[in-house]
Enzyme design. Structure first.
Site, PDB file in Angstrom:
ATOM      1  N   HIS A 177       0.825  -1.197   0.000  1.00 24.24           N
ATOM      2  CA  HIS A 177       0.000   0.000   0.000  1.00 24.24           C
ATOM      3  C   HIS A 177       0.868   1.260   0.000  1.00 24.24           C
ATOM      4  O   HIS A 177       2.099   1.192   0.073  1.00 24.24           O
ATOM      5  CB  HIS A 177      -0.935  -0.016   1.210  1.00 24.24           C
ATOM      6  CG  HIS A 177      -2.022  -1.040   1.103  1.00 24.24           C
ATOM      7  ND1 HIS A 177      -3.001  -1.191   2.055  1.00 24.24           N
ATOM      8  CD2 HIS A 177      -2.287  -1.979   0.152  1.00 24.24           C
ATOM      9  CE1 HIS A 177      -3.822  -2.172   1.701  1.00 24.24           C
ATOM     10  NE2 HIS A 177      -3.406  -2.668   0.557  1.00 24.24           N
ATOM     11  N   GLU A 213       1.279   3.664   2.246  1.00 23.57           N
ATOM     12  CA  GLU A 213       1.987   4.023   3.475  1.00 23.57           C
ATOM     13  C   GLU A 213       3.347   3.327   3.595  1.00 23.57           C
ATOM     14  O   GLU A 213       4.361   4.000   3.842  1.00 23.57           O
ATOM     15  CB  GLU A 213       1.114   3.725   4.697  1.00 23.57           C
ATOM     16  CG  GLU A 213      -0.166   4.545   4.743  1.00 23.57           C
ATOM     17  CD  GLU A 213      -1.347   3.836   4.114  1.00 23.57           C
ATOM     18  OE1 GLU A 213      -2.481   4.048   4.573  1.00 23.57           O
ATOM     19  OE2 GLU A 213      -1.127   3.055   3.141  1.00 23.57           O
ATOM     20  N   CYS A 249      -5.257   1.063   6.543  1.00 25.78           N
ATOM     21  CA  CYS A 249      -6.001  -0.164   6.823  1.00 25.78           C
ATOM     22  C   CYS A 249      -5.597  -0.746   8.170  1.00 25.78           C
ATOM     23  O   CYS A 249      -4.479  -0.550   8.658  1.00 25.78           O
ATOM     24  CB  CYS A 249      -5.795  -1.180   5.707  1.00 25.78           C
ATOM     25  SG  CYS A 249      -4.106  -1.776   5.529  1.00 25.78           S
ATOM     26  N   ALA A 304     -21.423   8.571 -27.910  1.00 22.49           N
ATOM     27  CA  ALA A 304     -21.111   9.700 -28.787  1.00 22.49           C
ATOM     28  C   ALA A 304     -22.273   9.876 -29.753  1.00 22.49           C
ATOM     29  O   ALA A 304     -22.827   8.894 -30.246  1.00 22.49           O
ATOM     30  CB  ALA A 304     -19.811   9.449 -29.548  1.00 22.49           C
ATOM     31  N   ASP A 310     -20.967  -4.308 -34.613  1.00 23.18           N
ATOM     32  CA  ASP A 310     -19.622  -3.727 -34.587  1.00 23.18           C
ATOM     33  C   ASP A 310     -18.502  -4.744 -34.377  1.00 23.18           C
ATOM     34  O   ASP A 310     -17.339  -4.429 -34.652  1.00 23.18           O
ATOM     35  CB  ASP A 310     -19.521  -2.682 -33.468  1.00 23.18           C
ATOM     36  CG  ASP A 310     -20.450  -1.500 -33.678  1.00 23.18           C
ATOM     37  OD1 ASP A 310     -20.956  -1.342 -34.801  1.00 23.18           O
ATOM     38  OD2 ASP A 310     -20.682  -0.751 -32.713  1.00 23.18           O
ATOM     39  N   LEU A 319     -13.478  -4.175 -27.275  1.00 25.48           N
ATOM     40  CA  LEU A 319     -13.733  -3.599 -25.947  1.00 25.48           C
ATOM     41  C   LEU A 319     -12.503  -3.635 -25.053  1.00 25.48           C
ATOM     42  O   LEU A 319     -12.596  -3.832 -23.849  1.00 25.48           O
ATOM     43  CB  LEU A 319     -14.907  -4.327 -25.257  1.00 25.48           C
ATOM     44  CG  LEU A 319     -16.238  -4.322 -26.009  1.00 25.48           C
ATOM     45  CD1 LEU A 319     -17.301  -5.056 -25.201  1.00 25.48           C
ATOM     46  CD2 LEU A 319     -16.692  -2.902 -26.330  1.00 25.48           C
TER      47      LEU A 319
END
Length: 344
Positions: free
Chosen positions: A44, A46, A71, A150, A200, A204
């Site tokens: 993390h 920290e 945490c 769009a 299409d 993705l």
């Protein structure tokens, strides 16, 4: 704290479903160490900040700034609050408390009980906005829902087409294409309906931006998507919601669903159960309109091109004012926020 937020954003796309966190150590008004959460499952912010300090004696007269409460539990890494106590840091400034029930104030309590001065709520609104997906997931037990499309200036998202052999209408410019892929990298999953896939054959994936490709989600009630299409190629973890029972394959999970009852809410619950904290809904028009009609959206991002086509597939209608407006080479980029509460 602003520097913490800067650092935290570097982990965008790589730390989910964990939050983005940055940490800065200051001794006598000088930054002596800083760090951020690089990747899910790794150290993390920290410990990365503490380990960056060369002279550890300075920690005993330093202030640690961090945008999210340290945490207090063992997960994939040890508790950060315990490390802060062992390091002898006398003061900690926290942007916002952690909504995760495993933490939720316990981290701050550990620090206070050890005699550490703790201040909370610094740039809290900005800290919550940075990790809005994480907060929605923890507090409301659902993924953050972002709609994206769009459209032309006269309100169409595509010309009328019958199958994948017909070229789709190109609406976005080079800059907004990049921004769309940036959005894909920022969200844990991306969702489309079967009609979009059949017209299409999209991949993705993230290609025009740096980042991890999202989990792909397809809604294919009748199993119409051919095995040869990109969505089913197994290159990226993929979920397919369908009425038909089908065997799973590597990186490809078929989830049988009753489409007659609360279809979208059930899908969102299934996504949540798979530890996915956000879903980017990219289309098509039918799916987008369904999310809007049921009020199942937190944010909508709409690109408006200056071109017109007079007829085609009608874009969804948003009865809201945008909270933010930008322009990229004559294309409007509008961001909307849903003011209403979402209930699954």
């Amino acid at each position: 704290m602003s520097r913490c937020l800067q650092l935290a954003r570097i982990g965008n796309s790589y730390v989910a479903p964990n939050p983005m966190v940055g940490a800065v150590l200051v001794c006598e008004d000088v930054i002596i160490g800083e760090g951020y959460h690089h990747r899910y499952g790794e150290a993390h912010a920290e410990p990365n900040a503490i380990n960056s300090v060369k002279d550890k004696e300075l920690l005993k007269k330093s202030t640690l700034y961090v945008n999210l409460e340290p945490c207090s539990h063992y997960g994939k890494t040890p508790p950060c609050a315990d490390l802060i106590v062992r390091s002898g840091i006398p003061r900690v400034v926290i942007g916002t408390l952690d909504p995760n029930p495993k933490v939720a104030g316990r981290g701050a309590d550990i620090l206070r009980n050890a005699g550490i001065e703790v201040e909370t709520g610094v740039l809290e609104e900005e800290c919550r906005e940075l990790n809005k997906r994480f907060f929605i997931y923890q507090e409301q037990k659902r993924p953050y829902i972002l709609l994206k499309w769009a459209q032309t200036k006269d309100g169409f998202i595509d010309r009328i087409r019958s199958d994948v052999s017909e070229t789709p209408l190109i609406i976005s410019n080079e800059i907004t294409k990049q921004l769309t892929h940036k959005m894909r990298a920022e969200n844990q999953s991306i969702l489309v309906g079967a009609n979009t896939v059949l017209l299409d054959n999209p991949s993705l994936t993230v290609r025009n931006w740096s980042g991890k490709s999202p989990v792909r989600i397809g809604i294919d009630r009748l199993g119409r998507i051919p095995d040869s299409f990109n969505l089913l190629d197994g290159s990226v973890p993929t979920l397919i919601f369908t009425e038909n029972e089908r065997a799973n394959k590597p990186n490809l999970e078929f989830i049988q669903l009753n489409f007659e009852k609360n279809r979208l809410k059930t899908i969102l619950k299934k996504i949540y159960e798979r530890n996915i904290n956000s879903v980017l809904v990219e289309g098509g028009a039918t799916i987008l309109k369904s999310f809007l009609e049921e009020g199942l959206w937190d944010e909508a991002n709409v690109e408006i091109s200056p071109r017109t086509i007079q007829e085609g597939i009608q874009a969804p209608d948003l009865h809201h004012y945008p909270v933010l407006e930008k322009k990229f080479e004559k294309h409007d980029w509008l961001i909307y926020k849903n003011p209403n509460e979402i209930n699954l």
